[in-house]
Design an enzyme around this catalytic site. Structure first.
Site, PDB file in Angstrom:
ATOM      1  N   TYR A  54      27.147  39.968  18.765  1.00  0.00           N
ATOM      2  CA  TYR A  54      26.496  41.184  18.590  1.00  0.00           C
ATOM      3  C   TYR A  54      25.090  41.082  18.328  1.00  0.00           C
ATOM      4  O   TYR A  54      24.073  42.007  18.617  1.00  0.00           O
ATOM      5  CB  TYR A  54      27.253  41.655  17.488  1.00  0.00           C
ATOM      6  CG  TYR A  54      28.441  42.456  17.961  1.00  0.00           C
ATOM      7  CD1 TYR A  54      29.273  41.820  18.479  1.00  0.00           C
ATOM      8  CD2 TYR A  54      28.782  43.698  17.370  1.00  0.00           C
ATOM      9  CE1 TYR A  54      30.680  42.570  18.753  1.00  0.00           C
ATOM     10  CE2 TYR A  54      29.919  44.404  17.526  1.00  0.00           C
ATOM     11  CZ  TYR A  54      30.805  43.808  18.342  1.00  0.00           C
ATOM     12  OH  TYR A  54      32.074  44.271  18.688  1.00  0.00           O
TER      13      TYR A  54
ATOM     14  N   ASP B  89      42.521  33.465  23.851  1.00  0.00           N
ATOM     15  CA  ASP B  89      43.263  33.898  24.742  1.00  0.00           C
ATOM     16  C   ASP B  89      44.805  33.733  24.335  1.00  0.00           C
ATOM     17  O   ASP B  89      45.240  34.613  24.283  1.00  0.00           O
ATOM     18  CB  ASP B  89      42.942  33.379  26.183  1.00  0.00           C
ATOM     19  CG  ASP B  89      42.832  31.955  26.329  1.00  0.00           C
ATOM     20  OD1 ASP B  89      42.952  31.004  25.126  1.00  0.00           O
ATOM     21  OD2 ASP B  89      42.884  31.356  27.560  1.00  0.00           O
TER      22      ASP B  89
ATOM     23  N   LYS C 134      37.135  29.415  21.362  1.00  0.00           N
ATOM     24  CA  LYS C 134      37.324  28.913  22.636  1.00  0.00           C
ATOM     25  C   LYS C 134      36.444  27.822  23.014  1.00  0.00           C
ATOM     26  O   LYS C 134      35.384  27.811  23.585  1.00  0.00           O
ATOM     27  CB  LYS C 134      36.690  30.233  23.402  1.00  0.00           C
ATOM     28  CG  LYS C 134      36.709  30.323  24.865  1.00  0.00           C
ATOM     29  CD  LYS C 134      38.046  30.495  25.519  1.00  0.00           C
ATOM     30  CE  LYS C 134      38.292  30.456  26.856  1.00  0.00           C
ATOM     31  NZ  LYS C 134      39.762  30.344  27.441  1.00  0.00           N
TER      32      LYS C 134
ATOM     33  N   ASP D 202      36.490  41.533  17.030  1.00  0.00           N
ATOM     34  CA  ASP D 202      36.446  42.883  17.438  1.00  0.00           C
ATOM     35  C   ASP D 202      37.809  43.112  18.266  1.00  0.00           C
ATOM     36  O   ASP D 202      38.446  44.277  18.037  1.00  0.00           O
ATOM     37  CB  ASP D 202      35.294  43.173  18.135  1.00  0.00           C
ATOM     38  CG  ASP D 202      35.406  44.774  18.650  1.00  0.00           C
ATOM     39  OD1 ASP D 202      35.340  45.683  17.885  1.00  0.00           O
ATOM     40  OD2 ASP D 202      34.741  45.225  19.767  1.00  0.00           O
TER      41      ASP D 202
ATOM     42  N   ASP E 293      41.838  45.385  17.324  1.00  0.00           N
ATOM     43  CA  ASP E 293      42.452  46.584  18.084  1.00  0.00           C
ATOM     44  C   ASP E 293      43.838  46.344  18.528  1.00  0.00           C
ATOM     45  O   ASP E 293      44.599  47.103  18.411  1.00  0.00           O
ATOM     46  CB  ASP E 293      41.366  46.953  19.150  1.00  0.00           C
ATOM     47  CG  ASP E 293      40.048  48.167  18.886  1.00  0.00           C
ATOM     48  OD1 ASP E 293      39.926  48.003  17.687  1.00  0.00           O
ATOM     49  OD2 ASP E 293      40.091  48.867  19.831  1.00  0.00           O
TER      50      ASP E 293
HETATM   51  C1  IPM Z   1      34.681  48.201  15.086  1.00  0.00           C
HETATM   52  C2  IPM Z   1      33.973  48.851  16.284  1.00  0.00           C
HETATM   53  C3  IPM Z   1      32.538  48.383  15.995  1.00  0.00           C
HETATM   54  C4  IPM Z   1      32.231  46.983  16.518  1.00  0.00           C
HETATM   55  C5  IPM Z   1      31.403  49.537  17.049  1.00  0.00           C
HETATM   56  C6  IPM Z   1      31.991  50.960  16.579  1.00  0.00           C
HETATM   57  C7  IPM Z   1      30.032  48.968  17.168  1.00  0.00           C
HETATM   58  O1  IPM Z   1      34.658  48.525  17.338  1.00  0.00           O
HETATM   59  O2  IPM Z   1      34.304  48.097  13.896  1.00  0.00           O
HETATM   60  O3  IPM Z   1      35.452  47.177  15.453  1.00  0.00           O
HETATM   61  O4  IPM Z   1      32.247  46.790  17.648  1.00  0.00           O
HETATM   62  O5  IPM Z   1      32.411  46.104  15.762  1.00  0.00           O
HETATM   63 MG    MG Z   2      36.225  47.360  17.119  1.00  0.00          MG
END
Ligand code: IPM
Ligand code: MG
Length: 360
Positions: free
Chosen positions: A141, A223, A191, A247, A251
């Site tokens: 990032y 992975d 990784k 990240d 999710d």
């Molecule tokens: C998260 C989000 C952020 C990230 C985005 C909105 C920049 O996906 O907090 O997980 O990638 O960190």
């Molecule tokens: Mg995210």
């Protein structure tokens, strides 16, 4: 006792869910005798529209001067064009970096009443109780170089996965400390079969592990981790990992608890010891399509308020009261659209917030 809270509603459904988070925070304050001074700031697309910057200096300043920050969400299709210089997300990244919020904690628990709302089988998810510790101010990032350019008419772009040993050590320590307070199992995700930065990460994990002989450390490739998260997620206790890997797998992990609308997060600048500056926000994004429709699930934000009480304000009992209120609201059958199930009562964002606030 008085606490200074910076509220950054942001974009899309951000203002709606942040509103419900504040409602619950104020109710908890009333119930337990605390006052919250709220200061509202601009971030993301809302800030670009008004000031041209995704993170106006006043916002950063407010955040430096307060006890805690509650953020709704950032992301606005008006400013999505990849060719633009400034994106709403830059506001969030600037805040993370500007406040050195290097540790992002994303706990994943299963509410028994939602076990059937997950797309995964109940027997797979029933014992899930894990927390992902994501490095938040380094890696892909932020590493330099990070840019686009053209050579002989061809477009090129680069991002850099850079880590120093200090950056890796401090996040690993957060992982070990949290594991020490839980089931004492730390999975370090990397990784290392391919990436140099991951080899350093793994080496550091082994070094730091010497200070935590009571914690069992395992190394797992990212992975394989992605696979195990849906195959046998209950085996995980604490996961610690690099920014981008974190990240992605957070999710994924949110689906264990049925909806991205359920997952809270804490971004802090040290160990979660009760008085650490922190920014609290749902894991989900701004969901522009649902904005202004009173549809969004505010629970991720409300659970983030619980984390705020626990990690930054040292109010453990109060945090528990918020979490219990969420649990009883769900047990009584109230659901937003994303977690709706047969025979349940569908409610909107505001009503969900009211129901939870009333139960504190
Ligand atoms: C998260 C989000 C952020 C990230 C985005 C909105 C920049 O996906 O907090 O997980 O990638 O960190
Ligand atoms: Mg995210």
């Amino acid at each position: 006792m008085r606490f200074k809270v910076t509220v950054l509603p942001g974009d899309g459904i951000g203002p709606e869910v942040a509103g419900e988070g504040i409602k619950v925070l104020e109710r908890a304050g009333e119930r337990f005798g605390y006052n919250f001074n709220l200061h509202y700031g601009l971030i993301g697309g809302a800030a670009i529209a008004e000031t041209g910057s995704a993170l106006p200096p006043e916002t950063l300043h407010m955040c430096q001067e307060c006890d805690v920050i509650l953020l709704g969400a950032v992301g606005d299709p008006r400013f999505d064009d990849p060719k633009r210089e400034i994106h709403p997300e830059d506001g969030l990244l600037g805040l993370r970096k500007g406040l050195s919020l290097f540790a992002n904690l994303r706990p994943v628990n299963i509410f028994p009443s939602l076990i059937d709302s997950s797309t995964l089988k109940p027997e797979v998810i029933k014992d899930v109780d894990l927390i992902i510790v994501r490095e938040l101010t380094g890696g892909l990032y932020f590493g330099q170089p990070k840019r686009r350019w053209q050579e002989e008419g061809k477009r090129k772009a680069v991002d850099t996965l850079f880590y120093s040993e200090e950056e890796i050590r401090r996040i690993l320590k957060v992982g070990f400390e949290i594991a020490r307070g839980r089931r004492k199992k730390l999975s370090s995700v990397d990784k290392a079969n391919v990436l140099q930065s991951s080899r350093l990460w793994r080496e550091m994990a082994m070094e730091v592990a010497m200070e935590y002989p009571d914690v069992e450390l395992e190394h797992i490739l990212v992975d394989a981790c992605a696979m195990r998260l849906i195959r046998r997620p209950s085996e995980f206790d604490v996961i610690v990992t690099e920014n981008m890997f974190g990240d992605i797998i957070t999710d994924e992990a949110s689906m264990l608890s049925s909806s991205l609308g359920m997952l809270p997060s804490a971004s802090i600048s040290g160990l979660p010891q009760g008085r650490t500056l922190g920014m609290y926000e749902p894991v989900h994004g701004s969901s522009p399509r649902r904005a202004g429709k009173d549809m969004a699930n505010p629970i991720a934000t409300i659970l983030s308020v619980a984390l705020m009480l626990r990690y930054s304000l040292g109010l453990k009992e109060e945090a528990l009261a918020v979490e219990r209120a969420v649990q009883s609201t769900l047990e009584e059958g109230y659901r937003t659209y994303d977690i709706m199930g047969e025979g349940k009562t569908k409610v909107g964002t505001k009503e969900m917030g009211n129901l939870i606030a009333q139960r504190i």
